[in-house]
Write an enzyme that holds these catalytic residues in place. Sequence first.
Site, PDB file in Angstrom:
ATOM      1  CE  LYS A 182      15.127   7.841   0.499  1.00  0.00           C
ATOM      2  NZ  LYS A 182      13.676   8.263   0.552  1.00  0.00           N
ATOM      3  CB  THR A 193      11.532  11.116   2.580  1.00  0.00           C
ATOM      4  OG1 THR A 193      10.153  10.842   2.718  1.00  0.00           O
ATOM      5  CG2 THR A 193      12.026  11.778   3.839  1.00  0.00           C
ATOM      6  CD  GLU A 279       8.368   8.731  -6.418  1.00  0.00           C
ATOM      7  OE1 GLU A 279       8.525   8.142  -5.335  1.00  0.00           O
ATOM      8  OE2 GLU A 279       7.435   9.535  -6.627  1.00  0.00           O
ATOM      9  CG  ASN A 403       4.025   8.974  -6.254  1.00  0.00           C
ATOM     10  OD1 ASN A 403       4.420   9.119  -5.105  1.00  0.00           O
ATOM     11  ND2 ASN A 403       4.739   9.339  -7.311  1.00  0.00           N
ATOM     12  CB  SER A 408       0.099  -2.001  -4.115  1.00  0.00           C
ATOM     13  OG  SER A 408      -0.229  -0.816  -4.648  1.00  0.00           O
TER      14      SER A 408
END
Length: 408
Positions: A182, A193, A279, A403, A408
């Site tokens: 992951k 991470t 991402e 990011n 949030s």
Amino acid sequence: MAVNLQIPSESEILPVAGVEIGVAEAGIRKAGRRDLTVFRLAPGSAVAGVFTRNRFRAAPVQVCEAHLAQGGPIRALVVNTGNANAGTGAPGLKNAQDTCAALGKLLDVPAEQILPFSTGVILEPLPMDRLTAGLPAAVADLRADGWYGAAHGIMTTDTLPKIHSRRVDIGGKTVTITGISKGAGMIRPNMATMLGFLATDAGIAQPLLRQLAIELADVSFNRITVDGDTSTNDSFILIATGQAGVTVDSAGDAAYAALRDALAAAATDLAQKIVRDAEGATKFMTIRVEEAGNTEEALKVAYAVAHSPLVKTAFFASDPNLGRILAAIGYAGIDDLDVSRLRLWLGDVLVAVDGGRNPDYQEADGQRVMKQAEILVRIALGRGQVADTVYTCDFSHEYVTINADYRS
């Protein structure tokens, strides 16, 4: 927005004899999501690990290293998502230890035979009440075919699970290799991470397994970067259960090379899947540096290019502003680099030769390559015979959004 990320179906994932996995919803990350994973390993299994070199090492990393250093058997792993248990000081260390103790009671194994892993937000206390309350459900879910659920259970900002599974013939016997990983951001493993778990039912002697884990990490997870940030929690675990009837005791054994190559291919695929699902990524880039004097300078150049925000955004825009690559090469830290010997290719297009623009290069050719989803950047330094490769991705608007909105 993953780039050509191939995920095998659940039916294609091969169980590894000697490994059981259970997953549960503990509410650590968010309600209604599996975020707690337990591995139970058969007696006699060998385990080795490679961990982050970030000096701000997370509490579970410290506990893993301490338990492995004792030299005893490892019988279980526990992974939580949603909270990294990093930057949490002595209380965080106690929480990691208490997690092992709580799972140990459920499995009837000593706490020091358990390795804990955490991934998620840094600088927040681990919600131990929810974690320990979720452990019985994860243990009750233990089963040999739990890999697919575990691949989902360890995800954070990942959009897809990362799984690899294969069978290979080793010494006339069938050996199974299955692993999960992951990570999507904070990825520049230096052993995001990043977590990786790779298991085989072959038997591998413990000293050899430790060396093999280092070698596998070096050719796979240590050759990827998304954003240049090295996480506090990076961990790669290699498990050999010995259930297949094939045992390798030394690197000189006849079966070793084939087993090593199969494990390396699996680890590399799991590492590349992280970059493909990075991402906001829209491009998968291979940065290959050739004709270097040594591996260190090859990687210096490759990472300088791979980490450059200007290079990464140019690839996102399919803008052949390739002087940005030359600039990154120039500041890579090779003081005696003779740029007049440098050549640069974008895919099959020769962009720069003898340290300057190729007279035959047309920007339309460069743009054609940059519009592709997978791009090879090849750099020849003209200094020696060493080559090395790093895998990375572009930077998109979505990377910033993910990011900026992470908490949030």
